[in-house]
Design an enzyme around this catalytic site. Sequence first.
Site, PDB file in Angstrom:
ATOM      1  CG  HIS A  62      37.328  41.379  35.468  1.00 45.45           C
ATOM      2  ND1 HIS A  62      36.565  42.361  36.048  1.00 45.45           N
ATOM      3  CD2 HIS A  62      36.494  40.684  34.668  1.00 45.45           C
ATOM      4  CE1 HIS A  62      35.324  42.274  35.595  1.00 45.45           C
ATOM      5  NE2 HIS A  62      35.258  41.252  34.767  1.00 45.45           N
ATOM      6  CE  LYS A  72      42.807  44.774  38.853  1.00 44.48           C
ATOM      7  NZ  LYS A  72      41.606  44.052  38.425  1.00 44.48           N
ATOM      8  CE1 TYR A 132      39.794  48.472  39.228  1.00 43.18           C
ATOM      9  CE2 TYR A 132      37.883  48.937  40.587  1.00 43.18           C
ATOM     10  CZ  TYR A 132      38.437  48.616  39.358  1.00 43.18           C
ATOM     11  OH  TYR A 132      37.622  48.458  38.263  1.00 43.18           O
ATOM     12  CG  ASP A 170      32.211  40.189  34.005  1.00 42.05           C
ATOM     13  OD1 ASP A 170      33.088  40.479  33.158  1.00 42.05           O
ATOM     14  OD2 ASP A 170      32.149  40.748  35.116  1.00 42.05           O
TER      15      ASP A 170
END
Length: 176
Positions: A62, A72, A132, A170
């Site tokens: 992603h 991140k 995250y 996904d």
Amino acid sequence: MQATETALKGCFILQPRVFEDDRGYFFESFNRDSFERAIGYPVNFVQDNQSYSQYGVVRGIHFQQGAYAQAKLVRVLEGSVLDVAVDLRKDSPTYGEHIAVELSAENKKQLFVPRGFGHGFSVLSKTAVFAYKCDNFYHKKSERGIIYNDPTLNIDWKIPETDTIVSEKDLELSKF
């Protein structure tokens, strides 16, 4: 905190200094000043996310585009994952290359994934809690992805294909 830059410029593995004794352990999971000294520039995290997954789950690859791109800082609170960062910066000498690092509650490693990278992980343990920090807010219209089993990227997720669990969303992602 010890910071080690990976083969992908700007992407760092961070190892906190852990203090252990017979009671357990203590460590700073994030300290802005130490973090910025380690990576060499300021990052303003604005959103924290957490996920829970079972063995075999693959999340990703992603990323968000344009003004909504995200850096991140990721870590595992419970269990173990194979964390993957893919360099999507077209002007980078490592464009299209990826790194993979095992993050676990036991090793307490973190991975900093800068803007311009795709990100994903596979769950290696029975379950995993993944956390995250993001430096930009989620923006659905800017969300993009690359299918986890892209033949060009050829990522070894360390999960047998028969055990791999991927969301419908996904599975519809594009190839690299």
